[in-house]
Design a protein around this motif. Structure first.
Motif, PDB file in Angstrom:
ATOM      1  N   GLY A  80       0.860  -1.176   0.000  1.00 57.58           N
ATOM      2  CA  GLY A  80       0.000   0.000   0.000  1.00 57.58           C
ATOM      3  C   GLY A  80       0.892   1.220   0.000  1.00 57.58           C
ATOM      4  N   PHE A  81       0.323   2.363   0.343  1.00 52.19           N
ATOM      5  CA  PHE A  81       1.100   3.601   0.322  1.00 52.19           C
ATOM      6  C   PHE A  81       0.689   4.477   1.489  1.00 52.19           C
ATOM      7  N   SER A  82       1.662   4.962   2.238  1.00 47.70           N
ATOM      8  CA  SER A  82       1.421   5.905   3.326  1.00 47.70           C
ATOM      9  C   SER A  82       1.600   7.309   2.777  1.00 47.70           C
ATOM     10  N   THR A  83       0.512   8.054   2.693  1.00 48.52           N
ATOM     11  CA  THR A  83       0.612   9.431   2.214  1.00 48.52           C
ATOM     12  C   THR A  83       1.332  10.311   3.232  1.00 48.52           C
ATOM     13  N   PHE A  84       1.180  10.006   4.524  1.00 42.73           N
ATOM     14  CA  PHE A  84       1.836  10.817   5.549  1.00 42.73           C
ATOM     15  C   PHE A  84       3.355  10.648   5.506  1.00 42.73           C
ATOM     16  N   ALA A  85       3.830   9.459   5.143  1.00 43.48           N
ATOM     17  CA  ALA A  85       5.274   9.203   5.055  1.00 43.48           C
ATOM     18  C   ALA A  85       5.777   9.294   3.612  1.00 43.48           C
ATOM     19  N   ASN A  91       0.864  -4.286   3.854  1.00 48.11           N
ATOM     20  CA  ASN A  91      -0.263  -4.782   4.626  1.00 48.11           C
ATOM     21  C   ASN A  91      -0.156  -6.294   4.723  1.00 48.11           C
ATOM     22  N   VAL A  92      -0.107  -6.772   5.938  1.00 47.88           N
ATOM     23  CA  VAL A  92      -0.125  -8.209   6.226  1.00 47.88           C
ATOM     24  C   VAL A  92      -1.599  -8.600   6.131  1.00 47.88           C
ATOM     25  N   VAL A 114       8.603 -11.506   6.570  1.00 49.86           N
ATOM     26  CA  VAL A 114       7.808 -10.411   5.995  1.00 49.86           C
ATOM     27  C   VAL A 114       8.483  -9.068   6.282  1.00 49.86           C
ATOM     28  N   GLU A 115       8.925  -8.872   7.513  1.00 51.41           N
ATOM     29  CA  GLU A 115       9.583  -7.608   7.862  1.00 51.41           C
ATOM     30  C   GLU A 115      10.862  -7.406   7.054  1.00 51.41           C
ATOM     31  N   ARG A 116      11.628  -8.467   6.876  1.00 53.39           N
ATOM     32  CA  ARG A 116      12.857  -8.363   6.069  1.00 53.39           C
ATOM     33  C   ARG A 116      12.535  -7.939   4.642  1.00 53.39           C
ATOM     34  N   ALA A 123       9.739  -0.159   2.719  1.00 46.53           N
ATOM     35  CA  ALA A 123       8.474   0.136   3.401  1.00 46.53           C
ATOM     36  C   ALA A 123       8.718   0.892   4.701  1.00 46.53           C
ATOM     37  N   CYS A 124       7.775   1.771   5.031  1.00 49.84           N
ATOM     38  CA  CYS A 124       7.870   2.529   6.280  1.00 49.84           C
ATOM     39  C   CYS A 124       7.200   1.806   7.442  1.00 49.84           C
ATOM     40  N   LYS A 125       6.257   0.898   7.142  1.00 51.63           N
ATOM     41  CA  LYS A 125       5.574   0.182   8.217  1.00 51.63           C
ATOM     42  C   LYS A 125       4.859  -1.041   7.682  1.00 51.63           C
TER      43      LYS A 125
END
Length: 166
Positions: A80-85, A91-92, A114-116, A123-125
């Protein structure tokens, strides 16, 4: 012993394992209690393969040194995309572990992969949704650093909502 690997959607073994695990999750009360539709089973790996930014991981396990490797856990992810970041997020989307393998930290091992992958992609989160009543899953996610989403505590936590279009 559990080995977590990124799914190759074009690999028939990976594709079948993905469908089998997701169907088991769909049949579970936490997944809605209904099997996947036949057309979903037939099309899902190819559809995920065609989605830029989709990736999945499967936990493969052996119950003994000479035992056959079996799929026991699955996570499907969508970018997905974080507009704030102004950065992508991951998304898991689905987390499934076969009943016999729950409580063995399979989810934690899959989330580490997944985090790796998410970090490699910049990704920011990571985001996910979980049913309030699925306390073992909530605890597992909290142990891995997930928390409720809040911008301003006075406004409360974010809620996941949906509206079906079919």
């Amino acid at each position: 012993m559990v080995d977590v690997r990124v799914v190759d959607y074009a690999n028939p073994r990976d594709a079948q394992a993905l469908v089998t695990l997701l169907d088991a999750y769909a049949r579970d009360p936490a997944g809605g209690g209904e099997p996947l539709a036949p057309e979903v089973k037939a099309c899902l790996p190819q559809a995920l393969r065609q989605r830029q930014g989709a990736f999945s991981v499967i936990a493969w396990a052996r119950d003994g040194a000479d035992a056959e490797e079996l799929p026991v856990g699955l996570i499907n992810c969508l970018e997905g995309f974080s507009t704030f970041a102004c950065r992508l997020l991951v998304n898991v989307h689905d987390v499934a572990v076969l009943q016999a393998w729950r409580g063995r930290r399979v989810t934690q091992q899959m989330l580490a992969v997944v985090e790796r992958v998410a970090r490699e992609r910049g990704a920011c989160k990571l985001t996910l949704e979980v049913l309030q009543g699925n306390l073992p899953a909530v605890r597992a996610y909290e142990r891995e650093g997930f928390a409720g989403y809040t911008l301003d505590p006075a406004m409360g936590q974010a809620q996941f909502m949906q509206k079906w279009l079919d």
